[in-house]
Design a protein around this motif. Structure first.
Motif, PDB file in Angstrom:
ATOM      1  N   CYS A 180     -55.411 -25.134  32.183  1.00 29.35           N
ATOM      2  CA  CYS A 180     -55.181 -26.648  32.756  1.00 29.35           C
ATOM      3  C   CYS A 180     -55.700 -26.657  34.026  1.00 29.35           C
ATOM      4  CB  CYS A 180     -53.835 -27.064  32.732  1.00 29.35           C
ATOM      5  SG  CYS A 180     -53.510 -28.780  33.120  1.00 29.35           S
ATOM      6  N   PRO A 181     -56.624 -27.741  33.958  1.00 28.12           N
ATOM      7  CA  PRO A 181     -57.365 -27.984  35.404  1.00 28.12           C
ATOM      8  C   PRO A 181     -56.293 -28.553  36.306  1.00 28.12           C
ATOM      9  CG  PRO A 181     -58.430 -28.901  33.624  1.00 28.12           C
ATOM     10  CD  PRO A 181     -57.395 -28.744  33.102  1.00 28.12           C
ATOM     11  N   SER A 182     -55.184 -29.355  36.154  1.00 25.75           N
ATOM     12  CA  SER A 182     -54.432 -29.884  37.137  1.00 25.75           C
ATOM     13  C   SER A 182     -53.229 -29.167  37.478  1.00 25.75           C
ATOM     14  CB  SER A 182     -53.666 -31.349  36.533  1.00 25.75           C
ATOM     15  OG  SER A 182     -53.239 -30.849  35.339  1.00 25.75           O
ATOM     16  N   SER A 183     -52.994 -27.882  36.818  1.00 27.56           N
ATOM     17  CA  SER A 183     -52.019 -26.881  37.101  1.00 27.56           C
ATOM     18  C   SER A 183     -52.424 -25.497  37.003  1.00 27.56           C
ATOM     19  CB  SER A 183     -50.668 -27.324  36.315  1.00 27.56           C
ATOM     20  OG  SER A 183     -50.990 -26.948  35.371  1.00 27.56           O
ATOM     21  N   HIS A 184     -51.493 -24.668  37.261  1.00 27.12           N
ATOM     22  CA  HIS A 184     -51.820 -22.972  37.274  1.00 27.12           C
ATOM     23  C   HIS A 184     -51.087 -22.838  35.609  1.00 27.12           C
ATOM     24  CE1 HIS A 184     -52.675 -22.655  41.527  1.00 27.12           C
ATOM     25  NE2 HIS A 184     -53.890 -22.811  40.909  1.00 27.12           N
ATOM     26  N   SER A 185     -51.364 -23.552  34.769  1.00 22.80           N
ATOM     27  CA  SER A 185     -50.916 -23.258  33.480  1.00 22.80           C
ATOM     28  C   SER A 185     -51.843 -22.925  32.475  1.00 22.80           C
ATOM     29  CB  SER A 185     -49.882 -24.324  33.020  1.00 22.80           C
ATOM     30  OG  SER A 185     -50.531 -25.617  32.823  1.00 22.80           O
ATOM     31  N   VAL A 186     -51.607 -22.055  31.410  1.00 21.83           N
ATOM     32  CA  VAL A 186     -52.272 -21.819  30.357  1.00 21.83           C
ATOM     33  C   VAL A 186     -51.709 -22.054  29.035  1.00 21.83           C
ATOM     34  CG1 VAL A 186     -53.678 -19.797  29.313  1.00 21.83           C
ATOM     35  CG2 VAL A 186     -53.426 -19.748  31.926  1.00 21.83           C
ATOM     36  N   ALA A 187     -52.490 -22.662  28.222  1.00 24.25           N
ATOM     37  CA  ALA A 187     -52.218 -23.076  26.819  1.00 24.25           C
ATOM     38  C   ALA A 187     -52.612 -22.017  25.834  1.00 24.25           C
ATOM     39  CB  ALA A 187     -52.371 -24.512  26.608  1.00 24.25           C
ATOM     40  N   VAL A 188     -51.875 -21.511  25.127  1.00 22.21           N
ATOM     41  CA  VAL A 188     -52.264 -20.435  24.264  1.00 22.21           C
ATOM     42  C   VAL A 188     -51.973 -20.993  22.547  1.00 22.21           C
ATOM     43  CG1 VAL A 188     -52.243 -17.899  23.275  1.00 22.21           C
ATOM     44  CG2 VAL A 188     -52.302 -18.653  25.679  1.00 22.21           C
ATOM     45  N   GLY A 189     -52.875 -20.976  21.847  1.00 17.81           N
ATOM     46  CA  GLY A 189     -52.546 -21.410  20.399  1.00 17.81           C
ATOM     47  C   GLY A 189     -52.575 -20.325  19.397  1.00 17.81           C
ATOM     48  N   THR A 190     -51.236 -20.064  18.713  1.00 21.77           N
ATOM     49  CA  THR A 190     -51.261 -18.997  17.771  1.00 21.77           C
ATOM     50  C   THR A 190     -51.316 -19.270  16.696  1.00 21.77           C
ATOM     51  OG1 THR A 190     -48.704 -19.363  17.621  1.00 21.77           O
ATOM     52  CG2 THR A 190     -49.383 -18.205  19.830  1.00 21.77           C
ATOM     53  N   ASN A 191     -51.176 -18.414  15.987  1.00 19.81           N
ATOM     54  CA  ASN A 191     -51.595 -18.212  14.472  1.00 19.81           C
ATOM     55  C   ASN A 191     -50.311 -18.787  13.766  1.00 19.81           C
ATOM     56  OD1 ASN A 191     -53.381 -17.861  12.488  1.00 19.81           O
ATOM     57  ND2 ASN A 191     -52.682 -15.827  11.769  1.00 19.81           N
ATOM     58  N   ALA A 192     -49.210 -18.703  14.257  1.00 20.02           N
ATOM     59  CA  ALA A 192     -47.925 -19.048  13.702  1.00 20.02           C
ATOM     60  C   ALA A 192     -47.644 -20.548  13.871  1.00 20.02           C
ATOM     61  CB  ALA A 192     -46.485 -18.156  14.218  1.00 20.02           C
ATOM     62  N   GLY A 193     -48.239 -21.369  14.547  1.00 21.55           N
ATOM     63  CA  GLY A 193     -48.233 -22.474  14.839  1.00 21.55           C
ATOM     64  C   GLY A 193     -47.608 -23.017  16.177  1.00 21.55           C
ATOM     65  N   TYR A 194     -47.300 -21.834  17.143  1.00 20.68           N
ATOM     66  CA  TYR A 194     -46.843 -22.156  18.389  1.00 20.68           C
ATOM     67  C   TYR A 194     -47.945 -22.569  19.274  1.00 20.68           C
ATOM     68  CZ  TYR A 194     -42.171 -19.926  17.578  1.00 20.68           C
ATOM     69  OH  TYR A 194     -40.975 -19.756  16.656  1.00 20.68           O
ATOM     70  N   ILE A 195     -47.521 -23.334  20.536  1.00 21.83           N
ATOM     71  CA  ILE A 195     -48.230 -23.498  21.657  1.00 21.83           C
ATOM     72  C   ILE A 195     -47.318 -22.915  22.776  1.00 21.83           C
ATOM     73  CG2 ILE A 195     -48.745 -25.202  23.357  1.00 21.83           C
ATOM     74  CD1 ILE A 195     -50.930 -25.088  21.611  1.00 21.83           C
ATOM     75  N   HIS A 213     -46.180 -25.006  11.210  1.00 23.79           N
ATOM     76  CA  HIS A 213     -46.203 -23.593  10.537  1.00 23.79           C
ATOM     77  C   HIS A 213     -47.901 -23.072  10.163  1.00 23.79           C
ATOM     78  CE1 HIS A 213     -41.916 -23.022  10.311  1.00 23.79           C
ATOM     79  NE2 HIS A 213     -41.813 -23.862   9.402  1.00 23.79           N
ATOM     80  N   SER A 214     -48.684 -24.020  10.325  1.00 28.50           N
ATOM     81  CA  SER A 214     -50.011 -23.637  10.279  1.00 28.50           C
ATOM     82  C   SER A 214     -50.729 -23.443  11.566  1.00 28.50           C
ATOM     83  CB  SER A 214     -50.829 -24.861   9.580  1.00 28.50           C
ATOM     84  OG  SER A 214     -50.633 -26.060  10.264  1.00 28.50           O
ATOM     85  N   ALA A 215     -51.631 -22.622  11.347  1.00 27.65           N
ATOM     86  CA  ALA A 215     -52.449 -21.952  12.501  1.00 27.65           C
ATOM     87  C   ALA A 215     -53.094 -22.981  13.447  1.00 27.65           C
ATOM     88  CB  ALA A 215     -53.453 -20.974  12.249  1.00 27.65           C
ATOM     89  N   ILE A 216     -52.810 -22.788  14.650  1.00 26.44           N
ATOM     90  CA  ILE A 216     -53.316 -23.762  15.852  1.00 26.44           C
ATOM     91  C   ILE A 216     -54.561 -22.929  16.053  1.00 26.44           C
ATOM     92  CG2 ILE A 216     -53.327 -24.549  18.191  1.00 26.44           C
ATOM     93  CD1 ILE A 216     -50.337 -25.000  17.637  1.00 26.44           C
ATOM     94  N   GLN A 217     -55.808 -23.566  15.737  1.00 22.33           N
ATOM     95  CA  GLN A 217     -57.088 -23.196  15.933  1.00 22.33           C
ATOM     96  C   GLN A 217     -57.830 -23.378  17.134  1.00 22.33           C
ATOM     97  OE1 GLN A 217     -59.039 -23.732  12.214  1.00 22.33           O
ATOM     98  NE2 GLN A 217     -58.075 -21.970  11.178  1.00 22.33           N
ATOM     99  N   HIS A 218     -57.564 -24.768  17.659  1.00 24.70           N
ATOM    100  CA  HIS A 218     -58.242 -25.273  18.800  1.00 24.70           C
ATOM    101  C   HIS A 218     -57.325 -25.818  19.883  1.00 24.70           C
ATOM    102  CE1 HIS A 218     -61.964 -25.348  16.077  1.00 24.70           C
ATOM    103  NE2 HIS A 218     -60.882 -25.932  15.245  1.00 24.70           N
ATOM    104  N   VAL A 219     -57.767 -25.259  21.231  1.00 18.33           N
ATOM    105  CA  VAL A 219     -56.755 -25.708  22.184  1.00 18.33           C
ATOM    106  C   VAL A 219     -57.914 -26.365  23.287  1.00 18.33           C
ATOM    107  CG1 VAL A 219     -55.137 -25.247  23.811  1.00 18.33           C
ATOM    108  CG2 VAL A 219     -55.138 -24.071  21.810  1.00 18.33           C
ATOM    109  N   CYS A 220     -57.643 -27.717  23.863  1.00 20.98           N
ATOM    110  CA  CYS A 220     -58.450 -28.269  24.629  1.00 20.98           C
ATOM    111  C   CYS A 220     -57.677 -29.193  25.553  1.00 20.98           C
ATOM    112  CB  CYS A 220     -59.589 -29.149  24.198  1.00 20.98           C
ATOM    113  SG  CYS A 220     -60.443 -28.384  22.701  1.00 20.98           S
TER     114      CYS A 220
END
Length: 1678
Positions: free
Chosen positions: A446-461, A482-489
């Motif tokens: 994230c540009p506005s904070s020191h946080s990172v978003a990770v998209g998993t195959n199990a559907g979690y962010i 329950h489907s895979a998260i393939q894109h995180v922007c």
């Protein structure tokens, strides 16, 4: 050239291939296109880039600190670089076409071995310093996993693969090198040793010569080529041990680790294999463990117990002074203490994961442990053994990369399996690691904070806090779907997070930790998402999201642009509905179609255009976005620029939106201007062999670029090497403005991240305690697998996704809001159902006309129609499937019927008897094919020709009997002819091997079994025997058919007679059943193929056509019945009047009844009148007559019944008797058919054996040709080696002679000096400098204490000696009183002497090596010669067996029962030395002998009588002539009587005969002595003549040589005189000494030449003797 350029800053990756030490403290390993050097003490890294692509094989040589590696490209090369300079020393170009798999330096460092992959599979030996290929050897199809040199000598190598182990010897003959493989025979898996036998001479253990010669299995299999020598049956092939790793020891032995866990010891000289046995292990007191239990997670604590599985395979081993260090999949590094054939095991430490390699440093103080995953650990062999972690590798390739805000200090990467790493941008050092334990698809910071978003195959962010880079922590996670998260922007300002799933959902989240990463809503797109691009417009407060979508058409793509106002996204309750879907009035959609197969599309920050990467064509295009969006618009490219990439690629924009980066499978990174798409910087950071680049990222300030490979596992950081000033200003200006705008937001959100971190830590501690409790229960109680799965599911219970929560909340709200209305509707529906049911009951009670159809009661006709249509579709589908299945079965039935039934000319059929349980079957027969008939006709025609030819030959050769033989009585001739015919009949019956003559088949063209020698005769005999079988079956089938027709006739007759029987039984009213025979089912085989309707139990389905035909048939039947039921007056009148007959038959008598008069029925007999009484009497009389007639007729009928039944019984019994005879005939036919088939089988076996013998002979001949070709090659090698030895020995002898001459002539050269100086100088001349010896390190851990010196070390040693000679040549070592010129001459002579000695040593070593090479070639040549002799012996044996097989025939003899009977069972069982001869041959020979004997006797008797008469007359004539001569002589003597001295002596001597005998013997002795003397003199003169002749020839030769020498001497003298007259030199003592020296050299050379010639003569004499003995005839027992 490009205006800007990129440079490598650092590379990060883990070793997936080989790794090695380049010095005592530095290791190196390949990673992608780079080689990474790491100093294990300081951690300093150095990088070497391979400009040509991905690094292939790699190997280092620590004494010279060089590294050799190959590149992976077409026609690869090998590069050798120095360390630490990293300069290229040499480039080696070999024969490899695709790749090198292995490289290895010899321990002397002079040689480099390489092994190439497919297609060559070539082992090559290099002199890498001279860039020369010394030798190479290809072994197609053999993949090698490890290659090592013998550390004690460079002349041995070992190559191992998963199924083989080979020791290679390197042989050198002067400048020629040769590679000789020696395969190692591996034991079987159970430890049993295997012994390889020669495939061409390995016969089976059990030999049975009854059925011919015993052959090897390869000949039986029909193999004749090279595969015949290596063929093994499947039953003889046992699984062998599978080598995985090997290493050498100091005794030239090889330790081999196997996949099955065994350790083998292989002798390097004879390749003998020993399986080492394990003894009791050493107690494990101090076992190091890399991961302490205190820092393990609960799952790791549990899995640590089960990590040491039963897999005992050995992956790597290394030899140390303390023992053999071994590691494998159990993760424990063991050390084996080996003594003889056993070893003890000691465990050193546990790395808790499978180990792939262990390597010792060059000084053997450090052990490097590399796991299969890529982690690196070091173990120090010091006073205090320690383990250090160099690299902690990740599992899986890098999936995503990014910079941590603000992007100028740290970067991060994450693998597919969820291992999160933080790296320092300065030097790429590892900062921290976090394992998420889940499969990851994408990641963004994230540009506005020191946080990172990770998209998993199990559907979690999952949201990570990276404020503290050393301890990253998961602070929040959301299960979206329950489907895979393939894109995180993220958007550019870091306010919103957009994610795309695999099922087409796009979620919008608030990116701020202060808002707890709230989910704002979602929307859907039509197709699968390829890429998502976001642009945030701060001026208009717009958020534009562009989604690249894939379509069903691979040549097109769709771009959908979603536009949202940020104000609408502030509250999720406003922007989305109750189920979380963003409202249509909030989001604005634009859909565009592109006629290019884009693989990537990126939104321009301006917002009115985007850029696309074309996959099928190498172009990068920019597209302008139109404003009007009423309908889907097809976009055309605004700018079209060649990308110069190949393969699929992806586009990225820099943080300030001015640079466009493109990556692809070719591994090239290109950076372009967004205005014109012109490339201004380009670099190849990865290669196509590693599938190119996975992803890349720009830092905010644009100074750094991160690139990671798709499959090579490398993370590359690039920085600008050269960049124009405008570009730098743009990037820095944007970075400063962005940081200023986000500074406050970052500081604000940092506090919320800290709170979330603390909360998450508390939750983690609670969950950890619960998990530990569960694992404690599991460790105390043994659960089954299903129970444990249930427990684990209870622990890891799936959470409800955000979508499901929204749906549940919406449903609850709907239930709460509309619950009352739902109940009212349910009650109304129930009332309606009851009303309809009552109406249906009333409808059933109404009349048929008044009833309504059920469709009238259907409230929802459309739904009913829909269900009905669905049912009809399902039924139609099932019906079609059934029809297709039936069609397939019918097709199969037709094929089977055609092949097994229609093709039969005569079907298989049975015939049963009438009264006995007897059944006879015929022979099913097929028609003979045209090919078979053609073969039969050709054989018959050939046999006819042969018979005619034989008859003509007999007519020509036969001679009529003489008149003496014709005078024999006619009766005797007839008796002899009868005996001959009888003998021929007996012979044909016994030796034909069959009883086919009983079926009326003549012998015809059959060849006698005793004359079947050739292959063609056997084949013709088989064809004729098959014809006989066919004729026998045809004859029997004809008889069977006649019997069957007879049975049908008998059945017909019985049925005709049964008609009369039934009439009689009916007339007699017996009530008996009539026996009526029928044709049985077995007698009607065609009935099996017909299915009757009564056999079908289920309802038959009729097709529409069948229904139509059935309806037509029913209509016709109904019409026929109606016609039959019409009113027929004639027929009804006939039935009423005469009961349907026109005349009364005799059979009707029994039915006749005389009617009782009417008065008898109405009156009693007392009131009858006379007339009535008369009528009654007449009635009684008629009744009596009728009864008599009836009785007579009954008896006639009974007699007729018995007669008919008797005739039926007789006829059927006769048929049964005939059927019995037919059955016996069938048995006889079966017997004959089996006999003929047995003959055919024997003939086929004989043909097969002939073919196997021919195959064996051809295989031996092929093997002999190969051996002879190899013999020629070895003979050439021996000849060439001998020439090399001779030339090398000659040069060696010359050097030795020169050295001796220099040594002997040293004092003569210094003759002018005083004797004291001469002695001192001679001692100094013999003195050699002493070099300081380096004492071996006492505490060295190296297991190889003594190693052979290399050529390089020898050269260095000689150079050191020459340097020491410089010290001895100094003037201070000069003796006193010696002149400097003499000292200089002495120093030069001593140096010359030293150089000569060095050359002599080198030549001696070379000569010894070449002689060894010659000896090995001679041994190879002799071995091949032995193989050739063995093959010749085998061919001779085979030819003998072949001859025996051709003459030793297998015949079939028919013996009657009781013909061979013995009482005591004493008869011969062995017939190996017997010969079976035809009786006809013996009888014919006896007849000929008898006739010829009689003729001879008659001729002898006649000759004897005639001869006697001639002798008698001759004798009488001779007698008369002699008497006449005697009388004439007596008369002459009387007339000429003379009395001489001889007569007187005769009268005087008492024994005159004795005197004459003595005189005769004396004269004979004298003559014998004279003859002996004459012969002796002749021999002496002959020898003297030969000697003189030889002397004359020698003198002539000597005179000729002397004349030639004289001529040359005269020429020389003339030349010398002329020179002397011209020059007139003065003879000095130097010239004289030189002449003497030359004379001595010449004399010594002549002496050496004579010695050498003498040795050569002796060798040649020995060779002549050997050849003479070799050609001496060997007496082999025939």
């Amino acid at each position: 050239m490009f205006p800007a350029s990129l440079a490598l800053r650092w590379v990060q990756g883990f070793p997936k291939q080989n790794i090695d030490f380049i010095n005592n403290n530095t290791i190196c390993y390949p990673c992608g296109n780079y080689i990474i050097f790491i100093n294990v003490e300081t951690g300093k890294r150095t990088f070497l880039s391979c400009k040509q692509g991905k690094v292939g094989a790699m190997k280092t040589y620590s004494p010279f600190q060089v590294v050799a590696f190959s590149d992976r490209r077409l026609k690869p090369s090998i590069y050798i670089f120095n360390f630490p300079e990293l300069t290229r020393k040499v480039k080696l170009k070999g024969h490899a076409q695709l790749d090198y798999t292995l490289l290895e330096f010899s321990h002397c460092g002079t040689y480099l071995a390489s092994y190439s992959a497919v297609p060559e599979y070539e082992l090559t030996l290099w002199n890498w310093e001279g860039n020369v290929i010394l030798c190479s050897r290809s072994q197609p199809g053999v993949e090698v996993s490890q290659m090592t040199f013998n550390p004690m000598t460079w002349t041995q190598m070992c190559l191992s693969s998963a199924s083989a182990l080979t020791v290679w010897n390197i042989e050198r003959c002067d400048k020629d090198y040769h590679l000789k493989p020696k395969p190692v025979i591996l034991p079987e898996e159970d430890g049993t040793s295997t012994y390889e036998t020669d495939g061409m001479f390995s016969y089976p253990e059990f030999k049975d010569n009854i059925y011919g010669a015993t052959l090897i299995i390869s000949s039986i299999a029909g193999l004749v080529g090279v595969e015949a020598e290596t063929f093994k049956p499947k039953d003889d092939m046992h699984p062998l041990l599978h080598p995985t790793v090997h290493c050498w020891n100091a005794a030239n032995e090889i330790y081999v680790g196997c996949e099955e866990g065994q350790i083998l010891l292989v002798n390097g000289e004879n390749q003998f294999v020993t399986i080492l046995t394990r003894h009791a292990d050493v107690p494990q007191d101090n076992l190091f463990t890399l991961m302490p239990s205190s820092i393990m997670t609960p799952e790791e604590k549990w899995t640590h117990r089960e990590i040491h599985s039963s897999d005992t395979s050995v992956n790597t081993m290394a030899l140390h002074k303390e023992g053999l260090f071994v590691a494998g999949n159990d993760g424990i590094v063991h050390s084996f203490s080996i003594k003889e054939t056993s070893y003890t095991v000691k465990d050193h430490f546990d790395v808790q994961e499978p180990v792939g390699n262990v390597i010792f440093s060059p000084n053997y103080q450090l052990l490097l442990i590399v796991t299969i995953k890529g982690s690196i650990y070091t173990y120090n062999f010091g006073k205090e053994s320690t383990i250090e972690t160099i690299l902690d590798a990740s599992a899986g390739n890098i999936q995503a990369i990014d910079f941590i805000t603000p992007g100028n200090k740290y970067c991060m990467s994450i693998t597919m399996l969820g291992e999160f790493y933080i790296w320092l941008l300065e030097d790429g050092s590892h900062v921290s690691k976090l394992h998420l334990r889940t499969e990851v698809n994408d990641m963004a910071c994230c540009p506005s904070s020191h946080s990172v978003a990770v998209g998993t195959n199990a559907g979690y962010i999952q949201f990570l806090d990276v404020t503290n880079t050393k301890f990253p922590q998961v602070v929040h996670k959301v299960l979206l779907t329950h489907s895979a998260i393939q894109h995180v922007c993220y958007d550019q300002n870091g306010q919103y997070l957009i994610t795309g799933t695999s099922d087409g959902y796009i979620f919008f989240l608030n990116a701020k930790p202060s808002q707890s990463f709230k989910v704002l809503g979602f929307t859907e797109v039509s197709n699968n998402i390829i890429q998502i691009s976001i642009v945030s417009n701060p001026e208009l407060q717009l958020l534009e999201v562009m989604v690249l979508l894939g379509t069903s058409n691979s040549e097109k793509r769709t771009v959908e642009i979603l536009t949202l106002y940020k104000a609408n996204l502030a509250d999720p309750d406003i922007c989305s509905d109750e189920r979380g879907r963003i409202k249509d009035n909030i989001i604005k959609r634009k859909l565009y179609e592109i006629n290019h197969p884009l693989t990537s599309a990126i939104f321009s920050f301006v917002g009115d255009e985007f850029y696309g990467f074309c996959g099928h064509v190498p172009y990068i295009c920019s597209y302008h976005i139109p404003q009007k969006d009423d309908k889907p618009v097809v976009l055309d490219p605004k700018i079209k620029m060649q990308s110069k990439h190949f393969g699929t690629g992806k586009l990225y924009l820099s943080a300030h939106g001015k640079w466009l980066a493109s990556i692809a499978k070719d591994g090239i990174l290109s950076i372009r201007h967004v205005e014109n798409l012109e490339t201004f910087a380009q670099i190849q950071s990865h290669s196509y062999q590693g599938q190119g680049i996975q992803s890349m990222a720009f830092s905010f300030d644009g100074h750094f670029i991160l690139v990671n490979g798709r499959e090579d596992g490398s993370l590359v950081c690039l920085s600008w090497k050269k960049l124009t000033v405008p570009l730098v200003r743009e990037a820095i200006g944007h970075f400063s403005s962005l940081i200023n705008s986000l500074k406050n937001s970052i500081a604000k959100e940092k506090l919320f991240l800290e709170d979330m971190r603390e909360k998450e830590l508390i939750l983690d501690s609670v969950s950890e305690q619960s998990v530990e409790a569960i694992y404690k229960v599991k460790s105390n109680i043994s659960f089954s697998q299903d129970e444990y799965a249930g427990i684990s599911e209870g622990i890891n219970e799936q959470e409800i996704t955000w979508l499901e929560k929204k749906n549940n909340e919406a449903m609850k709200k709907e239930i709460k809001e509309f619950g009352g209305k739902k109940k009212e509707l349910k009650q109304a529906i129930k009332v309606l159902i009851k009303t309809v049911e009552e109406l249906m009951k009333e409808n059933d009670l109404a009349s048929e006309i008044a009833q309504l159809t059920l469709q009238e009661f259907s409230l929802d006709v459309e739904e009913m129609k829909k269900l009905h249509d669905e049912n009809e579709k399902e039924i139609e589908k099932i019906r079609k499937d059934a029809e297709m299945e039936n069609l397939a079965k019918k097709f199969l039935w037709n094929i089977l019927k055609e092949e097994c039934w229609d093709s039969m000319n005569i079907k298989g059929q049975g015939l049963k008897a009438f009264h006995i349980p007897l059944e006879v079957k015929n022979f099913p027969m097929k028609n003979r094919t045209p090919e078979e008939l053609e073969e039969l006709n050709s054989v018959l025609q050939m046999k006819n020709f042969q018979a005619i030819d034989l008859k003509l030959q007999k007519e020509i050769v036969d001679v009529h009997l003489t008149e003496s033989m014709t005078s024999k009585p006619l009766e005797e001739e007839e008796e002899e002819e009868e005996e001959v015919v009888k003998s021929e009949d007996n012979l044909s019956f016994n030796l034909l091997g069959s009883l086919f003559l009983n079926f009326g088949i003549q012998m015809g063209m059959l060849t006698s079994q005793l004359e079947l020698y050739t292959r063609d005769e056997k084949i013709n005999q088989i064809i004729l025997l098959k014809d006989i079988i066919y004729r026998i079956k045809t004859i029997f089938n004809n008889e069977f058919y006649a019997a069957f027709q007879q049975k049908k006739l008998e059945i017909k007759r019985v049925k005709e007679k049964n008609v009369r029987i039934r009439e009689i039984i009916r007339d007699l009213q017996l009530g008996e059943e009539v026996w009526e025979p029928n044709i049985e089912d077995c007698e009607k085989p065609a009935i099996v193929l017909k299915v009757e309707d009564s056999e079908i139990k289920c309802e038959k389905y009729l097709t529409p056509w069948e229904k139509e035909q059935a309806a037509k048939a029913a209509a016709l039947e109904l019409e026929r019945q109606l016609l039959a039921q019409r009113d027929d007056d004639r027929r009804r009148g006939l039935m009423d009047m005469m009961h349907g007959v026109l005349e009364i038959k005799k059979e009707d008598i029994l039915k006749m009844e005389i009617p009782l008069p009417e008065f008898a029925k109405s009156k009693i007999d007392a009131i009858w009148t006379e007339e009535e009484r008369k009528q009654f009497k007449e009635y009684e009389k008629k009744v009596k007559e009728l009864n008599d007639e009836k009785e007579k007729y009954k008896k006639a009928l009974e007699a007729e019944l018995k007669k008919i039944q008797g005739s039926i019984q007789e006829a059927t019994q006769t048929f049964d008797d005939n059927l019995k005879k037919l059955f016996e005939r069938k048995v006889e036919a079966d017997m004959v058919v089996y006999q003929e088939e047995l003959q055919i089988i024997n003939l086929i076996f004989s043909l097969l054996l002939d073919e196997e013998l021919n195959t064996r002979e051809l295989g031996l001949n092929n093997s002999l040709e190969r051996k002879q070709a190899e013999k020629k090659r070895t003979a050439k090698e021996v000849f060439r080696a001998r020439e090399e030895v001779d030339s090398f020995r000659e040069s060696y002898d010359n050097l030795v002679a020169e050295d001796k001459v220099v040594d002997r002539g040293f004092k003569k050269e210094l003759a002018e000096l005083c004797s004291q100086h001469v002695e001192i100088l001679y001692r100094l001349f013999r003195r050699r400098p002493r070099l300081p010896r380096h004492k071996a390190h006492v505490e060295s851990n190296s297991p190889f204490s003594i190693r052979l010196e290399s050529d390089r070390l020898k050269k260095d040693h000689f150079s050191k000696i020459m340097e020491a000679m410089d010290e001895l040549d100094k003037p201070e070592h000069m003796p006193e009183g010696l002149e400097p010129s003499a000292w200089k001459y002495f120093c030069a002579a001593r140096r010359t002497k030293l150089e000569n000695e060095h050359k002599v040593k080198q030549k001696a070593a070379g000569l010894l090596e070449i002689q060894g090479f010659l000896q090995r070639r001679i041994e190879e040549d002799e071995k091949i010669q032995m193989d050739i002799d063995k093959i010749f012996q085998e061919i001779y044996t085979l030819q003998r067996d072949k001859t025996n097989h051709q003459t030793d025939l297998t015949i079939q003899i028919i013996l009657k029962q009781g013909q061979v009977e013995t009482e005591n069972f004493h008869f011969m069982l062995e017939f190996t030395d017997c010969v079976l001869v035809s009786r006809n041959i013996i009888e014919e020979l006896n007849n000929i002998i008898r006739v010829q004997g009689q003729r001879k006797i008659a001729s002898m008797l006649e000759n004897k009588k005639y001869h006697k008469g001639i002798i008698q007359i001759d004798w009488e004539h001779k007698k008369m002539v002699m008497e006449m001569e005697d009388l004439n002589k007596k008369a002459w003597d009387i007339q000429k009587l003379f009395f001489s001295k001889a007569h007187q002596r005769y009268l005087k001597e008492q024994d005159y005969d004795l005197m004459i005998g003595n005189q005769t013997s004396l004269m004979e002795q004298t003559i014998a002595v004279l003859d002996k003397k004459h012969k002796r003199d002749m021999e002496t003169y002959a020898q003297l003549f030969k000697k003189l002749k030889r002397t004359v020839s020698q003198k002539d030769t000597a005179n000729y040589i002397l004349s030639c020498n004289l001529h040359e001497e005269l020429v020389c003298i003339t030349e010398r005189k002329y020179i002397c007259h011209k020059i007139a030199p003065k003879l000095t003592w130097e010239i004289i000494a030189k002449q003497r020296y030359e004379a001595v050299l010449q004399q010594q050379k002549l002496i050496d030449i004579s010695k050498e010639q003498y040795e050569q003569i002796s060798i040649l004499q020995a060779e002549v003797e050997r050849l003479r003995m070799k050609t001496f005839p060997a007496l082999i027992q025939m």
